[in-house]
Design an enzyme around this catalytic site. Structure first.
Site, mmCIF file in Angstrom:
data_model
loop_
_atom_site.group_PDB
_atom_site.id
_atom_site.type_symbol
_atom_site.label_atom_id
_atom_site.label_comp_id
_atom_site.label_asym_id
_atom_site.label_seq_id
_atom_site.Cartn_x
_atom_site.Cartn_y
_atom_site.Cartn_z
ATOM 1 N N THR A 159 34.598 -10.551 -31.974
ATOM 2 C CA THR A 159 34.952 -9.142 -32.212
ATOM 3 C C THR A 159 33.827 -8.514 -33.040
ATOM 4 O O THR A 159 33.202 -9.190 -33.872
ATOM 5 C CB THR A 159 36.310 -8.988 -32.926
ATOM 6 O OG1 THR A 159 36.213 -9.507 -34.254
ATOM 7 C CG2 THR A 159 37.422 -9.681 -32.165
ATOM 8 N N GLY A 166 31.060 -7.678 -31.808
ATOM 9 C CA GLY A 166 29.874 -8.399 -31.324
ATOM 10 C C GLY A 166 28.808 -7.489 -30.748
ATOM 11 O O GLY A 166 27.895 -7.946 -30.065
ATOM 12 N N GLY A 224 24.725 -6.146 -35.448
ATOM 13 C CA GLY A 224 24.561 -6.989 -36.636
ATOM 14 C C GLY A 224 24.849 -8.466 -36.440
ATOM 15 O O GLY A 224 24.359 -9.106 -35.509
ATOM 16 N N ILE A 225 25.672 -9.023 -37.325
ATOM 17 C CA ILE A 225 25.961 -10.463 -37.335
ATOM 18 C C ILE A 225 26.641 -10.883 -36.021
ATOM 19 O O ILE A 225 26.323 -11.929 -35.448
ATOM 20 C CB ILE A 225 26.876 -10.807 -38.540
ATOM 21 C CG1 ILE A 225 26.115 -10.580 -39.858
ATOM 22 C CG2 ILE A 225 27.384 -12.244 -38.455
ATOM 23 C CD1 ILE A 225 27.004 -10.569 -41.112
ATOM 24 N N SER A 227 33.522 -12.524 -46.811
ATOM 25 C CA SER A 227 32.389 -11.998 -47.581
ATOM 26 C C SER A 227 32.400 -12.659 -48.947
ATOM 27 O O SER A 227 33.480 -13.015 -49.448
ATOM 28 C CB SER A 227 32.530 -10.484 -47.771
ATOM 29 O OG SER A 227 31.604 -10.018 -48.735
ATOM 30 N N TYR A 251 37.341 -3.284 -50.543
ATOM 31 C CA TYR A 251 36.622 -4.178 -49.621
ATOM 32 C C TYR A 251 36.847 -5.640 -50.019
ATOM 33 O O TYR A 251 37.201 -6.483 -49.178
ATOM 34 C CB TYR A 251 35.127 -3.837 -49.628
ATOM 35 C CG TYR A 251 34.293 -4.704 -48.714
ATOM 36 C CD1 TYR A 251 34.484 -4.684 -47.330
ATOM 37 C CD2 TYR A 251 33.313 -5.559 -49.224
ATOM 38 C CE1 TYR A 251 33.725 -5.483 -46.486
ATOM 39 C CE2 TYR A 251 32.545 -6.353 -48.391
ATOM 40 C CZ TYR A 251 32.751 -6.319 -47.023
ATOM 41 O OH TYR A 251 31.991 -7.108 -46.185
HETATM 42 P P1 NAD Z 1 27.731 -3.987 -38.360
HETATM 43 O O1 NAD Z 1 28.181 -2.662 -38.803
HETATM 44 O O2 NAD Z 1 26.377 -4.169 -37.786
HETATM 45 O O3 NAD Z 1 28.770 -4.626 -37.339
HETATM 46 C C1 NAD Z 1 30.151 -4.363 -37.443
HETATM 47 C C2 NAD Z 1 30.787 -4.613 -36.109
HETATM 48 O O4 NAD Z 1 32.192 -4.369 -36.263
HETATM 49 C C3 NAD Z 1 30.286 -3.672 -35.029
HETATM 50 O O5 NAD Z 1 30.162 -4.366 -33.818
HETATM 51 C C4 NAD Z 1 31.387 -2.619 -34.925
HETATM 52 O O6 NAD Z 1 31.512 -2.081 -33.625
HETATM 53 C C5 NAD Z 1 32.606 -3.460 -35.268
HETATM 54 N N1 NAD Z 1 33.699 -2.617 -35.732
HETATM 55 C C6 NAD Z 1 33.731 -1.776 -36.793
HETATM 56 N N2 NAD Z 1 34.906 -1.134 -36.832
HETATM 57 C C7 NAD Z 1 35.622 -1.592 -35.771
HETATM 58 C C8 NAD Z 1 36.909 -1.311 -35.271
HETATM 59 N N3 NAD Z 1 37.716 -0.418 -35.831
HETATM 60 N N4 NAD Z 1 37.301 -1.985 -34.158
HETATM 61 C C9 NAD Z 1 36.510 -2.879 -33.546
HETATM 62 N N5 NAD Z 1 35.273 -3.174 -33.973
HETATM 63 C C10 NAD Z 1 34.851 -2.527 -35.073
HETATM 64 O O7 NAD Z 1 27.897 -4.888 -39.665
HETATM 65 P P2 NAD Z 1 27.707 -6.463 -39.962
HETATM 66 O O8 NAD Z 1 26.989 -6.529 -41.243
HETATM 67 O O9 NAD Z 1 27.219 -7.203 -38.784
HETATM 68 O O10 NAD Z 1 29.240 -6.822 -40.282
HETATM 69 C C11 NAD Z 1 29.984 -7.775 -39.555
HETATM 70 C C12 NAD Z 1 31.009 -8.396 -40.482
HETATM 71 O O11 NAD Z 1 30.318 -9.076 -41.532
HETATM 72 C C13 NAD Z 1 31.944 -7.380 -41.158
HETATM 73 O O12 NAD Z 1 33.264 -7.894 -41.147
HETATM 74 C C14 NAD Z 1 31.418 -7.334 -42.579
HETATM 75 O O13 NAD Z 1 32.420 -7.014 -43.514
HETATM 76 C C15 NAD Z 1 30.922 -8.760 -42.752
HETATM 77 N N6 NAD Z 1 29.938 -8.903 -43.828
HETATM 78 C C16 NAD Z 1 28.740 -8.246 -43.760
HETATM 79 C C17 NAD Z 1 27.854 -8.373 -44.811
HETATM 80 C C18 NAD Z 1 26.513 -7.657 -44.826
HETATM 81 O O14 NAD Z 1 25.881 -7.610 -45.892
HETATM 82 N N7 NAD Z 1 26.034 -7.140 -43.717
HETATM 83 C C19 NAD Z 1 28.181 -9.181 -45.909
HETATM 84 C C20 NAD Z 1 29.400 -9.825 -45.925
HETATM 85 C C21 NAD Z 1 30.279 -9.683 -44.874
#
Ligand code: NAD
Length: 248
Positions: free
Chosen positions: A12, A14, A17-18, A137, A150
């Site tokens: 999900t 996907g 980012g990660i 996180s 958060y």
């Molecule tokens: P990102 O914004 O690049 O990716 C987020 C993804 O979540 C996207 O694909 C987006 O479409 C999806 N998303 C957001 N809202 C949504 C919704 N309502 N329904 C379905 N999909 C939804 O960010 P990322 O950094 O890749 O974050 C991915 C996960 O990693 C998140 O859960 C975030 O909390 C966690 N995280 C990120 C970091 C960081 O520093 N980047 C650190 C700790 C945890």
């Protein structure tokens, strides 16, 4: 490489980012991959980056009906699901005075309620064995100012990796968590930070990371890959912190 050979997987969030990087890792290890996202632009971008063999779906994590429909689509497409990386999430950082009930609910809906009810909807779809990885996180452990909501969403999700592992292990479903520190992804573009403060914010964040830099999506995807694969089959209700020492 074939660490996920034959595995039917869902990621999900996907499309960015990660999650997007993890989709690439899974594909290169022989998995079949379905990804979800919410933003039409990111969905189109993911389609072209991941290629036509990957099913890219729109599914709003905050909507429980959408989670049930997603589980049904996965069942229709794969039959059974071997791996779910529940990664979709938002990160909203604000002082307590600025939170409204609506914003609070939205963070919990996307980060906690969505993945919880997706797991519920997927119960009849999970293969035996199945591996679920929750993206939490380091904020689940820390007390950084402005992260009250958060951090609480991620702490709730982290705890579910343990409680639900206990409940579901007899069905062959194991749940683990990956907890990243600050990772360089588009997440930071979505925080609404004025450009003028962005560079300073990056410096301030880096100053909190003993390794001296942001992590990369690849570094998190490697941990997810381990938890998804059978190499981690005896690892249950556990957490891999990938944070460059942020939580030391
Ligand atoms: P990102 O914004 O690049 O990716 C987020 C993804 O979540 C996207 O694909 C987006 O479409 C999806 N998303 C957001 N809202 C949504 C919704 N309502 N329904 C379905 N999909 C939804 O960010 P990322 O950094 O890749 O974050 C991915 C996960 O990693 C998140 O859960 C975030 O909390 C966690 N995280 C990120 C970091 C960081 O520093 N980047 C650190 C700790 C945890």
């Amino acid at each position: 490489m074939s660490r996920l050979s034959g595995k039917r997987t869902l990621i999900t969030g996907g499309t960015s980012g990660i999650g997007l990087e993890t989709a690439k890792h899974f594909l290169s290890e022989g998995a079949q991959v379905i990804v979800t996202g919410i933003n039409p632009e990111s969905i189109e971008n993911a389609k072209s980056e991941l290629g036509s063999e990957v099913l890219v779906l729109k599914a709003d994590s905050s909507n429980i009906t959408a989670q049930k429909e997603l589980a049904q689509t996965i069942q229709n497409h794969y039959g059974k699901l071997d791996v779910a990386f529940l990664n979709a999430g938002i990160s909203v950082w604000l002082p307590i005075e600025e939170w409204t009930e609506e914003m609070f609910n939205r963070s919990f809906d996307i980060n906690v309620k969505g993945p919880y009810f997706l797991m519920q909807a997927l119960l009849p779809v999970f293969a035996n064995p199945a591996s679920v990885i929750l993206n939490t996180s380091v904020s689940a452990h820390l007390g950084a100012p402005n992260s009250s909501v958060y951090g609480a969403t991620k702490a709730a999700l982290l705890n579910m990796s343990k409680t639900l592992s206990s409940e579901l292990i007899n069905r062959g479903i194991r749940i683990n968590a990956v907890s990243p520190g600050p990772v360089d992804t588009p997440l930071y573009d979505k925080l609404g930070i004025p450009d003028a403060y962005r560079e300073q914010l990056n410096k301030d964040i880096i100053a909190t990371i003993p390794f001296g830099r942001f992590g990369t999506p690849q570094e998190v995807a490697s941990a997810v890959l381990y938890l998804a694969s059978d190499e981690s089959r005896w690892t249950i209700g556990s957490e891999i912190i990938v944070d460059g020492g942020r939580s030391l």
